[in-house]
Design an enzyme around this catalytic site. Structure first.
Site, PDB file in Angstrom:
ATOM      1  N   GLN A 140       0.850  -1.191   0.000  1.00  0.00           N
ATOM      2  CA  GLN A 140       0.000   0.000   0.000  1.00  0.00           C
ATOM      3  C   GLN A 140       0.885   1.240   0.000  1.00  0.00           C
ATOM      4  OE1 GLN A 140      -3.382  -0.636   3.055  1.00  0.00           O
ATOM      5  NE2 GLN A 140      -1.874  -2.204   3.502  1.00  0.00           N
ATOM      6  N   HIS A 192      -1.503   1.399  -4.222  1.00  0.00           N
ATOM      7  CA  HIS A 192      -1.932   2.804  -4.140  1.00  0.00           C
ATOM      8  C   HIS A 192      -1.065   3.729  -4.981  1.00  0.00           C
ATOM      9  CE1 HIS A 192      -4.065   1.768  -0.113  1.00  0.00           C
ATOM     10  NE2 HIS A 192      -4.827   1.510  -1.142  1.00  0.00           N
ATOM     11  N   ASN A 222       3.440  -6.608  13.550  1.00  0.00           N
ATOM     12  CA  ASN A 222       2.959  -5.257  13.861  1.00  0.00           C
ATOM     13  C   ASN A 222       3.153  -5.023  15.360  1.00  0.00           C
ATOM     14  OD1 ASN A 222       1.175  -2.902  14.204  1.00  0.00           O
ATOM     15  ND2 ASN A 222       0.266  -3.479  12.243  1.00  0.00           N
TER      16      ASN A 222
HETATM   17  P1  NAD Z   1      -1.545   2.904   8.520  1.00  0.00           P
HETATM   18  O1  NAD Z   1      -0.850   4.208   8.658  1.00  0.00           O
HETATM   19  O2  NAD Z   1      -3.022   2.876   8.533  1.00  0.00           O
HETATM   20  O3  NAD Z   1      -1.065   1.940   9.694  1.00  0.00           O
HETATM   21  C1  NAD Z   1       0.276   1.778  10.042  1.00  0.00           C
HETATM   22  C2  NAD Z   1       0.422   0.460  10.785  1.00  0.00           C
HETATM   23  O4  NAD Z   1       1.799   0.223  10.977  1.00  0.00           O
HETATM   24  C3  NAD Z   1      -0.250   0.452  12.168  1.00  0.00           C
HETATM   25  O5  NAD Z   1      -0.975  -0.750  12.316  1.00  0.00           O
HETATM   26  C4  NAD Z   1       0.960   0.482  13.129  1.00  0.00           C
HETATM   27  O6  NAD Z   1       0.702  -0.219  14.344  1.00  0.00           O
HETATM   28  C5  NAD Z   1       2.015  -0.207  12.303  1.00  0.00           C
HETATM   29  N1  NAD Z   1       3.409   0.123  12.656  1.00  0.00           N
HETATM   30  C6  NAD Z   1       3.920   1.268  13.193  1.00  0.00           C
HETATM   31  N2  NAD Z   1       5.247   1.164  13.342  1.00  0.00           N
HETATM   32  C7  NAD Z   1       5.611  -0.063  12.877  1.00  0.00           C
HETATM   33  C8  NAD Z   1       6.836  -0.756  12.748  1.00  0.00           C
HETATM   34  N3  NAD Z   1       8.018  -0.218  13.129  1.00  0.00           N
HETATM   35  N4  NAD Z   1       6.815  -2.007  12.216  1.00  0.00           N
HETATM   36  C9  NAD Z   1       5.646  -2.580  11.823  1.00  0.00           C
HETATM   37  N5  NAD Z   1       4.463  -1.973  11.928  1.00  0.00           N
HETATM   38  C10 NAD Z   1       4.433  -0.723  12.432  1.00  0.00           C
HETATM   39  O7  NAD Z   1      -0.951   2.237   7.243  1.00  0.00           O
HETATM   40  P2  NAD Z   1      -1.642   1.438   6.073  1.00  0.00           P
HETATM   41  O8  NAD Z   1      -2.431   0.307   6.646  1.00  0.00           O
HETATM   42  O9  NAD Z   1      -0.564   1.185   5.107  1.00  0.00           O
HETATM   43  O10 NAD Z   1      -2.694   2.437   5.391  1.00  0.00           O
HETATM   44  C11 NAD Z   1      -2.442   3.782   5.201  1.00  0.00           C
HETATM   45  C12 NAD Z   1      -2.323   4.313   3.789  1.00  0.00           C
HETATM   46  O11 NAD Z   1      -1.332   5.300   3.896  1.00  0.00           O
HETATM   47  C13 NAD Z   1      -1.790   3.397   2.755  1.00  0.00           C
HETATM   48  O12 NAD Z   1      -2.774   3.243   1.841  1.00  0.00           O
HETATM   49  C14 NAD Z   1      -0.594   4.102   2.098  1.00  0.00           C
HETATM   50  O13 NAD Z   1      -0.897   4.418   0.739  1.00  0.00           O
HETATM   51  C15 NAD Z   1      -0.455   5.402   2.794  1.00  0.00           C
HETATM   52  N6  NAD Z   1       0.885   5.721   3.358  1.00  0.00           N
HETATM   53  C16 NAD Z   1       2.032   5.283   2.753  1.00  0.00           C
HETATM   54  C17 NAD Z   1       3.261   5.596   3.301  1.00  0.00           C
HETATM   55  C18 NAD Z   1       4.518   5.077   2.623  1.00  0.00           C
HETATM   56  O14 NAD Z   1       4.540   4.938   1.405  1.00  0.00           O
HETATM   57  N7  NAD Z   1       5.571   4.766   3.375  1.00  0.00           N
HETATM   58  C19 NAD Z   1       3.340   6.344   4.467  1.00  0.00           C
HETATM   59  C20 NAD Z   1       2.149   6.814   5.054  1.00  0.00           C
HETATM   60  C21 NAD Z   1       0.927   6.476   4.477  1.00  0.00           C
END
Ligand code: NAD
Ligand code: ZN
Length: 248
Positions: free
Chosen positions: A102, A120, A214
């Site tokens: 994602q 995404h 997670n």
């Molecule tokens: P989310 O932000 O909804 O959830 C993040 C999850 O990661 C939480 O469950 C949290 O407990 C967990 N988490 C936090 N730190 C962690 C770690 N060190 N190791 C493992 N897990 C950890 O993320 P989502 O479910 O991907 O959905 C959000 C949307 O945000 C996605 O569709 C994405 O497109 C977008 N997004 C992408 C990025 C990126 O590209 N890096 C960053 C922010 C948001």
């Protein structure tokens, strides 16, 4: 946790067709903040105000200033962490086939994975809202906001905003992979954004194992996941790889 790491290594060693579903959490150790959870962006800004396509169309300058500009700077600096590297190693070992991510940060490809479905979209490319010209993100000049194409149109990243549809070919292929795999690794996703969050359900219904990594429980824990390894993705993945390499 030690026991679960050993169990995950054994389960991976016994699998032939592993698919990973990753979310923002896998990139937290690469210093990219997630949306939800502790330290998430949504604690600071309202998603519907900034990450919805209607918000972007209504006021692209505001969305570029508050969300996209910072995101570009953070993503440009980020490098893969041990979790991304662990998934690349799993591909090298012939265990992992495909990653459905994602994330829009490109870190899985940078780590070396070759089959990554960017559910995404990606921040690596931008496109002009008017003439549809595509341009690499590294060539987008942010001196003036919003960044403009030569034709005068506004650039947008090739990401899927809330309110937009998932490219149908990504959705179709992800569903297929979820129903064909024998193990799904679900790493760093809150499993709340649809339809990505459906994939572990499809995997489970088709008889696959589902392992979550997670630091927090999610709606999948205890209903869909066989087990949750509570911890940071990078630390957990590198322990799993060490254990797995001992077994092979
Ligand atoms: P989310 O932000 O909804 O959830 C993040 C999850 O990661 C939480 O469950 C949290 O407990 C967990 N988490 C936090 N730190 C962690 C770690 N060190 N190791 C493992 N897990 C950890 O993320 P989502 O479910 O991907 O959905 C959000 C949307 O945000 C996605 O569709 C994405 O497109 C977008 N997004 C992408 C990025 C990126 O590209 N890096 C960053 C922010 C948001
Ligand atoms: Zn243009």
């Amino acid at each position: 946790m030690e026991d679960l790491i050993k169990k995950a290594a054994k389960d991976l060693a016994a699998s032939k067709d592993v698919v990973a579903l990753t979310g923002a959490g896998i990139s937290v150790e690469s210093k990219i903040p997630p949306f939800r959870g502790k330290g998430g962006l949504w604690e600071k800004i309202d998603p519907m105000e900034y990450a919805h396509i209607d918000a972007f169309n209504k006021n692209p300058t505001k969305v570029w200033n508050v969300l996209l500009k910072d995101m570009k700077e953070i993503i440009d600096k980020a490098i893969p962490n041990d979790a991304h590297k662990g998934l690349a190693r799993l591909e090298e070992l012939g265990i992992l086939k495909t990653i459905i991510t994602q994330n829009i940060d490109g870190l899985h490809q940078m780590a070396g994975n070759t089959d990554v479905i960017e559910f995404h979209g990606t921040y690596a490319w931008h496109r002009c809202m008017d003439c549809k010209n595509r341009c690499k993100s590294s060539r987008i000049d942010l001196t003036n906001i919003p960044p403009l194409c030569d034709c005068g149109g506004i650039y947008r990243p090739e990401v899927v905003f809330f309110g937009e549809i998932i490219p149908p070919e990504h959705l179709w292929r992800s569903r297929q992979l979820a129903s064909d795999c024998d193990l799904m690794l679900v790493i760093g996703t809150s499993a709340t954004v649809q339809p990505a969050a459906l994939m572990p359900h499809i995997a489970k219904e088709s008889g696959s194992k589902v392992i979550e990594i997670n630091p927090e429980e999610t709606p999948l824990t205890e209903s869909i996941s066989d087990y949750l390894i509570l911890g940071k993705a990078g630390e957990v993945m590198s322990s799993i790889i060490t254990e797995l390499e001992r077994l092979l």
